[in-house]
Design an enzyme around this catalytic site. Structure first.
Site, PDB file in Angstrom:
ATOM      1  N   ARG A 198      -0.508  -8.361  13.548  1.00  0.00           N
ATOM      2  CA  ARG A 198      -1.078  -7.386  12.644  1.00  0.00           C
ATOM      3  C   ARG A 198      -2.247  -7.829  11.393  1.00  0.00           C
ATOM      4  NH1 ARG A 198       3.722  -4.625  10.207  1.00  0.00           N
ATOM      5  NH2 ARG A 198       2.293  -2.920   9.684  1.00  0.00           N
ATOM      6  N   ARG A 215      11.472  -6.437   5.084  1.00  0.00           N
ATOM      7  CA  ARG A 215      11.249  -5.145   5.393  1.00  0.00           C
ATOM      8  C   ARG A 215      11.918  -4.873   6.741  1.00  0.00           C
ATOM      9  NH1 ARG A 215       5.610  -1.925   4.810  1.00  0.00           N
ATOM     10  NH2 ARG A 215       5.212  -2.764   7.085  1.00  0.00           N
ATOM     11  N   ARG A 260      11.988  -1.825  11.392  1.00  0.00           N
ATOM     12  CA  ARG A 260      10.880  -1.184  12.108  1.00  0.00           C
ATOM     13  C   ARG A 260      10.614  -2.218  13.346  1.00  0.00           C
ATOM     14  NH1 ARG A 260       5.988   0.418   7.850  1.00  0.00           N
ATOM     15  NH2 ARG A 260       4.860  -0.647   9.826  1.00  0.00           N
ATOM     16  N   LYS A 285       0.845  -1.246  -0.097  1.00  0.00           N
ATOM     17  CA  LYS A 285      -0.107  -0.065   0.018  1.00  0.00           C
ATOM     18  C   LYS A 285       0.975   1.275  -0.070  1.00  0.00           C
ATOM     19  CE  LYS A 285      -2.184  -0.542   3.957  1.00  0.00           C
ATOM     20  NZ  LYS A 285      -1.874  -2.067   4.261  1.00  0.00           N
ATOM     21  N   ARG A 293      -9.405   2.046   8.776  1.00  0.00           N
ATOM     22  CA  ARG A 293      -9.160   0.942   9.061  1.00  0.00           C
ATOM     23  C   ARG A 293     -10.184  -0.059   9.829  1.00  0.00           C
ATOM     24  NH1 ARG A 293      -2.740   1.353   8.653  1.00  0.00           N
ATOM     25  NH2 ARG A 293      -2.288  -0.515   8.746  1.00  0.00           N
TER      26      ARG A 293
HETATM   27  P1  AMP Z   1       1.027   1.117   8.552  1.00  0.00           P
HETATM   28  O1  AMP Z   1       2.084   1.920   8.303  1.00  0.00           O
HETATM   29  O2  AMP Z   1      -0.123   1.672   7.806  1.00  0.00           O
HETATM   30  O3  AMP Z   1       1.128  -0.298   8.389  1.00  0.00           O
HETATM   31  O4  AMP Z   1       0.769   1.531  10.002  1.00  0.00           O
HETATM   32  C1  AMP Z   1       1.680   1.222  11.156  1.00  0.00           C
HETATM   33  C2  AMP Z   1       0.826   1.251  12.449  1.00  0.00           C
HETATM   34  O5  AMP Z   1       0.182   2.457  12.711  1.00  0.00           O
HETATM   35  C3  AMP Z   1      -0.361   0.382  12.457  1.00  0.00           C
HETATM   36  O6  AMP Z   1      -0.246  -1.190  12.750  1.00  0.00           O
HETATM   37  C4  AMP Z   1      -1.467   0.888  13.725  1.00  0.00           C
HETATM   38  O7  AMP Z   1      -0.747   0.606  14.919  1.00  0.00           O
HETATM   39  C5  AMP Z   1      -1.120   2.298  13.256  1.00  0.00           C
HETATM   40  N1  AMP Z   1      -2.082   2.998  12.338  1.00  0.00           N
HETATM   41  C6  AMP Z   1      -1.904   3.438  10.991  1.00  0.00           C
HETATM   42  N2  AMP Z   1      -3.054   3.600  10.371  1.00  0.00           N
HETATM   43  C7  AMP Z   1      -3.894   3.392  11.527  1.00  0.00           C
HETATM   44  C8  AMP Z   1      -5.211   3.634  11.689  1.00  0.00           C
HETATM   45  N3  AMP Z   1      -5.918   4.015  10.392  1.00  0.00           N
HETATM   46  N4  AMP Z   1      -6.113   3.383  12.693  1.00  0.00           N
HETATM   47  C9  AMP Z   1      -5.417   2.815  13.627  1.00  0.00           C
HETATM   48  N5  AMP Z   1      -4.192   2.607  13.692  1.00  0.00           N
HETATM   49  C10 AMP Z   1      -3.548   2.914  12.649  1.00  0.00           C
END
Ligand code: AMP
Length: 182
Positions: free
Chosen positions: A139, A122, A128, A8, A83
């Site tokens: 996740r 990654r 990370r 994404k 989400r």
């Molecule tokens: P991502 O980089 O989009 O995978 O986001 C990394 C982490 O940020 C996720 O595993 C959540 O802990 C938090 N996060 C990102 N976007 C959201 C969202 N829309 N709602 C809740 N937590 C989020």
């Protein structure tokens, strides 16, 4: 939309540039706040490190603030938001206030085994904290439980575009741009 590791973030950057709109990644905003040591970052970090979602109230307020900025007037591409069902509802209300709605929801479909491999790779490259095997598993569970059901919501509205997320980055980008008629 798509599970963690679907690509994404990579695709969203390129597609937003092609559309000439800002790319808004809630994950990136959280990570920037963690790095800067802000209160928001401290609040978000404990959830992120555990592979859980940051509470809707925190995430929604952050998105509301971001999309109200001037650069979002021509439109914007959201990456990793909404989400949860509550985020969908809240986003609808934010947009409706300006007479707007979600034009398209893009789902990147991938093979879960491949996703886990990508995430582990990654983890090595970017270090990370949320890319350990255990957190990755959590996740994926949280995605299946809370986010995958949203795909049906956008499908019912007739705005869902499903794109095969497997293959080279450029191939996937081309598929997305074709699918959205850009
Ligand atoms: P991502 O980089 O989009 O995978 O986001 C990394 C982490 O940020 C996720 O595993 C959540 O802990 C938090 N996060 C990102 N976007 C959201 C969202 N829309 N709602 C809740 N937590 C989020």
């Amino acid at each position: 939309m798509g599970p963690p590791g679907a690509g994404k973030g990579t695709q969203a950057v390129v597609v937003a540039a092609a559309l000439g709109v800002p790319h808004i990644s809630t994950g990136d905003i959280f990570r920037a706040n963690v790095s800067a040591g802000t209160d928001l970052g401290r609040e978000a970090q404990r959830y992120m490190d555990a592979g859980e979602y940051v509470p809707d109230s925190v995430t929604n307020a952050m998105v509301r603030d971001r999309i109200s900025q001037d650069d979002c007037r021509p439109g914007f591409l959201l990456d990793g938001y909404p989400r949860t069902l509550e985020q969908v509802n809240e986003l609808d209300m934010m947009l409706l206030a300006d007479g707007l709605h979600v034009d398209r929801a893009i789902e990147l479909t991938v093979d879960t085994d491949v996703v886990v491999d990508r995430l582990l790779k990654r983890a090595e490259e970017q270090d990370r904290a949320d890319d350990t095997a255990e957190v990755i598993r959590r996740r994926l569970e949280v995605y299946a439980d809370q986010t995958a059901p949203l795909i049906a919501v956008y499908a019912e509205r007739g705005v869902l575009v499903q794109v095969d997320g497997m293959g080279e980055v450029d191939e996937v980008t081309a598929r997305i741009l074709t699918a959205i008629g850009a």
